[in-house]
Motif scaffolding. Structure first.
Motif, mmCIF file in Angstrom:
data_model
loop_
_atom_site.group_PDB
_atom_site.id
_atom_site.type_symbol
_atom_site.label_atom_id
_atom_site.label_comp_id
_atom_site.label_asym_id
_atom_site.label_seq_id
_atom_site.Cartn_x
_atom_site.Cartn_y
_atom_site.Cartn_z
ATOM 1 N N GLU A 141 56.161 -33.515 -9.299
ATOM 2 C CA GLU A 141 57.117 -32.424 -9.126
ATOM 3 C C GLU A 141 57.179 -31.536 -10.360
ATOM 4 O O GLU A 141 57.363 -30.318 -10.259
ATOM 5 C CB GLU A 141 58.503 -33.012 -8.837
ATOM 6 C CG GLU A 141 59.585 -31.994 -8.550
ATOM 7 C CD GLU A 141 59.456 -31.357 -7.183
ATOM 8 O OE1 GLU A 141 60.108 -30.325 -6.954
ATOM 9 O OE2 GLU A 141 58.687 -31.882 -6.345
ATOM 10 N N VAL A 142 57.021 -32.144 -11.531
ATOM 11 C CA VAL A 142 57.055 -31.372 -12.773
ATOM 12 C C VAL A 142 55.973 -30.305 -12.779
ATOM 13 O O VAL A 142 56.176 -29.182 -13.264
ATOM 14 C CB VAL A 142 56.909 -32.313 -13.988
ATOM 15 C CG1 VAL A 142 56.661 -31.512 -15.276
ATOM 16 C CG2 VAL A 142 58.148 -33.179 -14.139
ATOM 17 N N PHE A 143 54.806 -30.615 -12.223
ATOM 18 C CA PHE A 143 53.685 -29.675 -12.269
ATOM 19 C C PHE A 143 53.570 -28.805 -11.019
ATOM 20 O O PHE A 143 52.707 -27.934 -10.962
ATOM 21 C CB PHE A 143 52.378 -30.444 -12.481
ATOM 22 C CG PHE A 143 52.282 -31.111 -13.816
ATOM 23 C CD1 PHE A 143 51.959 -30.387 -14.948
ATOM 24 C CD2 PHE A 143 52.545 -32.465 -13.956
ATOM 25 C CE1 PHE A 143 51.878 -31.002 -16.186
ATOM 26 C CE2 PHE A 143 52.461 -33.092 -15.184
ATOM 27 C CZ PHE A 143 52.134 -32.356 -16.308
ATOM 28 N N THR A 144 54.419 -29.016 -10.046
ATOM 29 C CA THR A 144 54.354 -28.203 -8.825
ATOM 30 C C THR A 144 55.572 -27.310 -8.641
ATOM 31 O O THR A 144 55.472 -26.274 -7.990
ATOM 32 C CB THR A 144 54.223 -29.113 -7.585
ATOM 33 O OG1 THR A 144 55.301 -30.058 -7.563
ATOM 34 C CG2 THR A 144 52.899 -29.867 -7.613
ATOM 35 N N ASP A 145 56.720 -27.669 -9.214
ATOM 36 C CA ASP A 145 57.915 -26.848 -9.084
ATOM 37 C C ASP A 145 57.739 -25.537 -9.860
ATOM 38 O O ASP A 145 57.319 -25.535 -11.025
ATOM 39 C CB ASP A 145 59.132 -27.618 -9.603
ATOM 40 C CG ASP A 145 60.422 -26.847 -9.367
ATOM 41 O OD1 ASP A 145 60.830 -26.090 -10.264
ATOM 42 O OD2 ASP A 145 61.006 -26.992 -8.274
ATOM 43 N N GLU A 146 58.078 -24.425 -9.216
ATOM 44 C CA GLU A 146 57.844 -23.107 -9.815
ATOM 45 C C GLU A 146 58.689 -22.904 -11.075
ATOM 46 O O GLU A 146 58.207 -22.354 -12.074
ATOM 47 C CB GLU A 146 58.167 -22.014 -8.790
ATOM 48 C CG GLU A 146 57.767 -20.613 -9.229
ATOM 49 C CD GLU A 146 56.269 -20.468 -9.431
ATOM 50 O OE1 GLU A 146 55.863 -19.660 -10.287
ATOM 51 O OE2 GLU A 146 55.503 -21.169 -8.739
ATOM 52 N N ARG A 147 59.929 -23.332 -11.049
ATOM 53 C CA ARG A 147 60.789 -23.154 -12.225
ATOM 54 C C ARG A 147 60.277 -23.956 -13.413
ATOM 55 O O ARG A 147 60.291 -23.470 -14.556
ATOM 56 C CB ARG A 147 62.218 -23.573 -11.892
ATOM 57 C CG ARG A 147 62.942 -22.668 -10.913
ATOM 58 C CD ARG A 147 64.370 -23.130 -10.739
ATOM 59 N NE ARG A 147 64.429 -24.541 -10.364
ATOM 60 C CZ ARG A 147 65.542 -25.268 -10.397
ATOM 61 N NH1 ARG A 147 66.667 -24.729 -10.811
ATOM 62 N NH2 ARG A 147 65.520 -26.541 -10.024
ATOM 63 N N ILE A 148 59.834 -25.183 -13.154
ATOM 64 C CA ILE A 148 59.336 -26.021 -14.250
ATOM 65 C C ILE A 148 58.023 -25.462 -14.801
ATOM 66 O O ILE A 148 57.777 -25.499 -16.014
ATOM 67 C CB ILE A 148 59.173 -27.472 -13.777
ATOM 68 C CG1 ILE A 148 60.502 -28.017 -13.251
ATOM 69 C CG2 ILE A 148 58.666 -28.354 -14.918
ATOM 70 C CD1 ILE A 148 60.427 -29.421 -12.703
ATOM 71 N N ARG A 149 57.189 -24.920 -13.918
ATOM 72 C CA ARG A 149 55.941 -24.307 -14.397
ATOM 73 C C ARG A 149 56.226 -23.079 -15.255
ATOM 74 O O ARG A 149 55.548 -22.823 -16.251
ATOM 75 C CB ARG A 149 55.061 -23.951 -13.204
ATOM 76 C CG ARG A 149 54.489 -25.175 -12.489
ATOM 77 C CD ARG A 149 53.813 -24.803 -11.196
ATOM 78 N NE ARG A 149 52.671 -23.918 -11.411
ATOM 79 C CZ ARG A 149 51.946 -23.405 -10.424
ATOM 80 N NH1 ARG A 149 52.245 -23.707 -9.169
ATOM 81 N NH2 ARG A 149 50.924 -22.635 -10.692
ATOM 82 N N THR A 150 57.242 -22.304 -14.868
ATOM 83 C CA THR A 150 57.653 -21.174 -15.703
ATOM 84 C C THR A 150 58.144 -21.658 -17.064
ATOM 85 O O THR A 150 57.837 -21.054 -18.101
ATOM 86 C CB THR A 150 58.755 -20.365 -15.002
ATOM 87 O OG1 THR A 150 58.276 -19.881 -13.749
ATOM 88 C CG2 THR A 150 59.193 -19.184 -15.858
ATOM 89 N N ALA A 151 58.923 -22.739 -17.054
ATOM 90 C CA ALA A 151 59.406 -23.305 -18.315
ATOM 91 C C ALA A 151 58.250 -23.767 -19.193
ATOM 92 O O ALA A 151 58.254 -23.548 -20.417
ATOM 93 C CB ALA A 151 60.361 -24.467 -18.029
ATOM 94 N N LEU A 152 57.248 -24.398 -18.581
ATOM 95 C CA LEU A 152 56.084 -24.853 -19.345
ATOM 96 C C LEU A 152 55.319 -23.673 -19.925
ATOM 97 O O LEU A 152 54.904 -23.695 -21.092
ATOM 98 C CB LEU A 152 55.173 -25.695 -18.449
ATOM 99 C CG LEU A 152 53.909 -26.272 -19.084
ATOM 100 C CD1 LEU A 152 54.271 -27.152 -20.265
ATOM 101 C CD2 LEU A 152 53.101 -27.056 -18.063
#
Length: 453
Positions: A79-90
């Motif tokens: 989920e960390v690598f597929t969620d759009e918000r988390i990818r933006t954060a990364l």
């Protein structure tokens, strides 16, 4: 072997040396190991309670769902690598790690070198270092005001608008528009054009409303235009009588003239004449305007320039990085200045004697000698920005918060926000730890190399 004495008795032989007393084992520092362990035990217990246990529990909790009862394995990490918000954060974290430490270190190096030879260098360093005494919370509030969109409140836009207005004109009456029954239709780019052509010798009335009282403060009284043979004349005025009354579309006493309004005569889509209204609101166009349409360009009514949307979706991350650099450039400067004080001046003088200019001395001598200090500053700031949270949470407005998102902020939102899922929050925490570990290992290896030297 014994020897005879005067009395005939044999003298005893040499006494063998006594065995040295057995030494008790001590540590390198000369302290018994159990004594050192007693002193270290409280610190180790505190370290285990505040660091080791939270890390272990975070790893354990990241393997379960939001409720903490269902085992999901590595699904939270997916989920960390597929969620759009988390990818933006990364993505934003990568920008932070690359930009913020580099800019802060570069500015610190420049400040340290330039202030080394000036009398007021100490005072300048004090001013630059002073933001370090401010908490992240206070700095975030300060820069939230600095980046305010309204130039009357935001310092950044106040400066930017002042520069812009120096080279570009402002509209005379922003927001104004004709009366609905004034015979003027809205056309392209915010302009207004007469519905019928005008004739020379027939004055034209162009009444406007929605003019701010502050824009006509001190304006002269409007005057009806006089007919001039062979020319097109007219009046542009604020068709509002204070306290009510008056006749719509007609110049009444006490109505204000609108000075400086541009009026264009247009034929076949081409401007054939142009004039500006005088102090009493009247204008005069040459004979070429006969049979043309009159147009009031949108530049007369355009909203004033309000500067840059610093906290908009596209600029919010660079703006927050700017506030971080403002705080931490002083930290970099102080460390680099301390390293610069230990640089042998003989090497610099030798380079100058060999014909090197100041830029070459800086690039070929100063920077290489300061490389260990620069590495310390860079690594420290990289670890710091990987955990950045306060500035982003405080400065970014609600409509841009997702665009400015970073991993530490997403960890907080996932763990304690509206959509709580501590499994995902723990996975983000573990992932953030894995990002920090390589930087920490590099720093440890560097310190060990320095100790061997």
């Amino acid at each position: 072997m014994s020897t005879a004495t005067a009395g005939g008795a044999a003298a005893p032989g040499p006494v063998p040396p006594a065995a040295p007393p057995e030494k008790k084992h001590r540590s390198v520092l000369g302290t018994r190991p159990w004594v050192a362990a007693c002193f270290l035990l409280p610190a180790l217990a505190l370290l285990g309670a505040l660091v080791v246990y939270p890390i272990g529990y975070s790893v354990y909790r990241s393997l379960f769902d939001a409720s903490g009862n269902g085992f999901v394995g590595v699904d939270n990490y997916q989920e960390v690598f597929t969620d759009e918000r988390i990818r933006t954060a990364l993505k934003n974290n990568v920008i932070w790690v690359v930009v913020a430490p580099s800019v802060a270190t570069a500015l610190g190096l420049i400040f340290a070198v330039l202030t080394e030879r000036v009398r007021w260098g100490t005072a300048f360093k004090l001013v630059v270092f002073m933001p370090m005494a401010i908490s992240m919370l206070a700095a975030g509030i300060i820069f939230r005001l600095v980046y305010e969109q309204d130039p009357d409140r935001g310092v950044a836009n106040a400066v930017w608008v002042s520069v812009h207005d120096t080279f570009a004109g402002t509209s005379a009456f922003p927001g104004a528009h004709p009366r609905p029954d004034a015979g003027l239709a809205s056309t392209s780019e915010g302009s207004f054009t007469t519905e019928a052509t005008v004739s020379a010798g027939s004055p034209v009335a162009l009444p406007l409303v929605a003019v701010k009282p502050s824009d006509v403060s001190g304006a002269a009284q409007a005057a009806p235009a006089r007919a001039v043979a062979g020319k097109v004349t007219g009046t542009v005025w604020r068709d509002v009588v204070r306290g009510g009354g008056g006749t719509d579309g007609k110049v009444d006493p006490s109505e204000n003239a609108l000075k400086g309004v541009t009026v264009e005569a247009v034929k076949d889509g081409r401007t054939v004449a142009e004039a500006k209204t005088s102090a009493d609101g009247t204008f005069t166009l040459p004979a070429s305007a006969d049979g043309a349409l009159l147009r009031l360009p949108g530049s007369n009514f355009a909203a004033p320039y309000n500067g840059i949307d610093w906290l908009g979706p596209s600029l919010v991350t660079p703006a927050i990085i700017g506030s971080y650099v403002w705080m931490w450039a002083g930290f970099a400067m102080v460390l680099i200045a301390a390293g610069l004080a230990s640089v042998p001046r003989e090497l610099m003088e030798a380079a100058r004697v060999d014909g090197a200019n100041e830029w070459q001395v800086f690039r070929r001598v100063t920077v290489p000698l300061l490389a260990p200090v620069l590495a310390v500053v860079m690594v420290t700031l990289m670890i710091n920005v990987l955990k950045i949270f306060d500035l982003v949470y405080i400065i970014a407005p609600g409509n841009s918060l997702d665009n400015a998102n970073v991993l530490a902020l997403q960890l907080y939102q996932s763990s304690f926000g509206t959509d709580v899922n501590q499994g995902i929050g723990s996975a983000i925490a573990v992932f953030l730890l894995l990002l920090v570990l390589p930087v920490m290992l590099i720093n440890i290896r560097r310190m060990r190399r320095e100790r061997r030297r």
